[in-house]
Design an enzyme around this catalytic site. Structure first.
Site, PDB file in Angstrom:
ATOM      1  N   SER A   1      -0.285  -9.753   6.651  1.00 43.84           N
ATOM      2  CA  SER A   1      -0.715 -11.124   6.387  1.00 43.84           C
ATOM      3  C   SER A   1      -2.162 -11.178   5.912  1.00 43.84           C
ATOM      4  O   SER A   1      -2.958 -10.282   6.173  1.00 43.84           O
ATOM      5  CB  SER A   1      -0.590 -11.977   7.656  1.00 43.84           C
TER       6      SER A   1
ATOM      7  N   CYS B   1       0.840  -1.184   0.000  1.00 41.28           N
ATOM      8  CA  CYS B   1       0.000   0.000   0.000  1.00 41.28           C
ATOM      9  C   CYS B   1       0.882   1.243   0.000  1.00 41.28           C
ATOM     10  O   CYS B   1       2.058   1.194   0.323  1.00 41.28           O
ATOM     11  CB  CYS B   1      -0.924  -0.008   1.213  1.00 41.28           C
TER      12      CYS B   1
END
Length: 310
Positions: free
Chosen positions: A295, A20
């Site tokens: 994760s 991101c």
């Protein structure tokens, strides 16, 4: 591509994993030249979405695309991801929404799926509306908007207030440890002083948290939320008084909040890892954070597998 063209699987789940923007601001800030994006860019180059869809259709797969976050399952942690599930069969999936990306899990009866869908061309706008994906900024979960952290807009503050008012999402306290020495997790004075206005602060009674990246515990901005353990202290009163204080006085004020990092176990809990999950003793705390960072959420993937085989 030769593997895709000769698919022998009866069902598949495909997801896109990318870094991101907050993560790419750590280090040299190379954006698309950052080597961490290489795998993602390579997939886009050899397997663009249209080619993937066409290949699956040619191979007889029925499919559906999703943009999902753990909050869809009532988990107070946000990480919006793209998923594609497909099954080798002639009949369309019962919740199939052609040319649409579902923003929620299909209901058990698979009715009114249009309510939870968005046109593929609106994916970018949908991501911007997703709560605290990796762009979260701090505000108190009480919903009060008289304190602005890191130049938050009124819209961002309202969004976070709505998150904490959503009773379909659990409180963070349901995922916290209560039998561990927390002294090692408190933010040091240096971090409090330097990053006070960058912290995404939540309380145990909040129903939201930012996604946790592998830089959590080492970096502050955009790596995950921190927990205010002194719940009786009003964050507004602390931050209002910081402007004209000396450094030592600022640290003393901020220390009243008793801000700490989430423990690796607590992050694992939010990610859906089983209660018996743990790390070997030789693994350091920093390594634990790095391994857990960004994760997949176990519950989200499990839910997709379940609906694929129902």
């Amino acid at each position: 591509m030769s593997t895709l063209l000769q698919m022998k699987y009866t069902s598949i789940i495909f997801l896109i994993q990318s870094y991101c923007p907050r993560q790419l601001k750590i280090g040299l800030q190379g954006d698309m030249t950052d080597p961490r994006t290489n795998s993602f860019l390579y997939i886009l180059d050899i397997l663009p979405r249209d080619l993937l869809i066409q290949t699956m259709e040619n191979c007889g797969f029925q499919y559906q695309e999703f943009l999902l976050s753990p909050t869809s399952l009532g988990i107070p942690n946000s990480r919006l991801r793209y998923f594609l599930i497909a099954k080798l069969q002639s009949e369309p999936l019962p919740f199939r929404a052609p040319d649409q990306v579902l923003m929620e899990f299909p209901k058990a009866e698979f009715e009114h799926s249009e309510k939870y869908a968005t046109a593929a061309g609106s994916q970018t706008a949908a991501r911007k509306k997703e709560p605290a994906t990796c762009h979260g900024r701090s505000t108190q979960c009480s919903g009060k908007d008289n304190i602005l952290f890191k130049l938050e807009t009124a819209e961002e503050i309202d969004r976070k207030h709505q998150q904490d008012s959503d009773l379909s999402v659990q409180m963070l306290k349901d995922f916290l440890e209560d039998d561990v020495d927390m002294n090692q997790y408190f933010l040091p004075p240096k971090s409090l002083l330097r990053y006070a206005l960058l912290l995404d602060i939540v309380k145990p009674t909040c129903r939201r948290s930012m996604c946790f990246t592998k830089g959590y515990g080492s970096y502050i901005e955009g790596t995950g939320s921190v927990l205010q353990t002194a719940e009786d202290v009003e964050i507004e009163s602390v931050y209002k008084s910081l402007t004209h204080l000396q450094e030592e006085e600022k640290v003393a004020k901020l220390s009243m909040l008793k801000l700490r990092y989430f423990t690796p176990k607590e992050i694992a809990n939010l990610l859906g890892f089983p209660s018996q999950f743990g790390f070997p003793e030789k693994i350091t705390m920093k390594q634990c954070y790095r391994l857990l960072g960004n994760s997949l959420n176990v519950h989200v993937v499990a839910k997709l597998i379940k609906i694929l085989h129902e």
